[in-house]
Design an enzyme around this catalytic site. Sequence first.
Site, short mmCIF file in Angstrom:
data_model
loop_
_atom_site.label_atom_id
_atom_site.label_comp_id
_atom_site.label_asym_id
_atom_site.label_seq_id
_atom_site.Cartn_x
_atom_site.Cartn_y
_atom_site.Cartn_z
N ASP A 212 0.52 -1.25 0.15
CA ASP A 212 -0.31 0.18 0.07
C ASP A 212 1.17 0.85 -0.66
O ASP A 212 1.88 1.50 -0.38
CB ASP A 212 -0.73 0.30 1.54
CG ASP A 212 0.23 -0.10 2.35
OD1 ASP A 212 0.29 -0.98 3.25
OD2 ASP A 212 0.25 1.28 2.67
N ASP A 214 0.56 3.40 2.23
CA ASP A 214 0.33 3.84 4.10
C ASP A 214 -0.75 5.08 3.46
O ASP A 214 -1.67 4.92 3.15
CB ASP A 214 2.01 4.73 3.62
CG ASP A 214 1.36 5.28 5.76
OD1 ASP A 214 0.88 3.60 6.53
OD2 ASP A 214 2.23 6.10 6.46
N1 LIG Z 1 1.35 1.27 5.51
C1 LIG Z 1 1.78 0.28 6.59
N2 LIG Z 1 1.99 0.89 7.83
C2 LIG Z 1 3.15 -0.05 8.78
N3 LIG Z 1 3.13 -1.45 8.87
C3 LIG Z 1 3.15 -1.55 7.10
N4 LIG Z 1 2.88 -2.85 6.36
C4 LIG Z 1 2.06 -3.08 5.58
N5 LIG Z 1 1.87 -1.92 5.31
C5 LIG Z 1 2.32 -1.33 6.43
#
Ligand SMILES: Nc1ncnc2[nH]cnc12
Length: 290
Positions: A212, A214
């Site tokens: 992703d 974030d």
């Molecule tokens: N956006 C994110 N923040 C922290 N850990 C993650 N693991 C997968 N995506 C994440």
Amino acid sequence: MVEAKIGIIGGSGLYKMDGLKDVREVKLSTPFGDPSDVLIVGKLEDATVAFLARHGRNHHLLPTELPFRANIHAMKQLGVEYIISASAVGSLKEEAKPLDMVIPDQFIDRTKDRPATFFGEGLVAHIAFGDPICTNLAKVVGDAVESLDLAESSLHRGGTYICMEGPAFSTKAESNLYRSWDATVIGMTNLTEAKLAREAEIAYATLALVTDYDCWHPDHDSVTVEMIIGNLQKNAVNAQLVIKEAVKRLNANPPESIAHSALKFAILTPPDKIPAETKEKLSLLTKKYF
Ligand SMILES: Nc1ncnc2[nH]cnc12
Ligand SMILES: CSC[C@H]1O[C@H](OP(=O)(O)O)[C@H](O)[C@@H]1O
């Protein structure tokens, strides 16, 4: 006792390794408690490897609850010299897209609620951690990625992994702060593991699999588990292919690592001043120096 030179730690989405032969489940206990789960030892591409699901095979442990010390100690008990970690991460850079792979070479520590050293109780040691990832192992993993034809995934060699405490994901202000620090990806586990692996003189490299963007990205909603689950599954398929190829290369040509002598100049307490119980507790890690 079974022995394995190569350890694989699977994170979110990677709960088992396919294609293992002569499989044995090994239940280990350590002076730091029990590992996250049994270790699965078997043959992969002619190498004996030990696989551990970091959060347990049923993903029942939060990042904060992970028995990082027990996990690394258990790997050491099996004779592991190299650990490949596969981890889900959020991306902090436009160019690192979901399904891409990043092999970080730096970490920033934003954890606050977990033990991150084997030492103490009368034995003081300070390892060097300026280069927290084994460069040679990272190269093997990167070369393995490049030798495969992974259509949807680009490889990014190098970059900074922010290790946050979790379990909640970041706020937008935090995410943008990390971007201003030029960090590449964010996760909740790998810095702690890399630090303990270094203290245990095990070479460590991370295969970070982007799930992703974030929450900073203007064109994407804030990260939720629902949204990343599909990418976790696709990434797990790619991780298996990469790890298999990397194990083959590692077994044929095990590289040198600065990690393998990390404690040589790290221990400050004179051996005759270390309490006997502490010496015993840490003997697997330190015995070659006393
Ligand atoms: N956006 C994110 N923040 C922290 N850990 C993650 N693991 C997968 N995506 C994440
Ligand atoms: C899948 S959401 C967040 C979760 O995923 C990462 O786990 P791992 O590093 O074990 O793959 C991240 O660190 C969080 O624990």
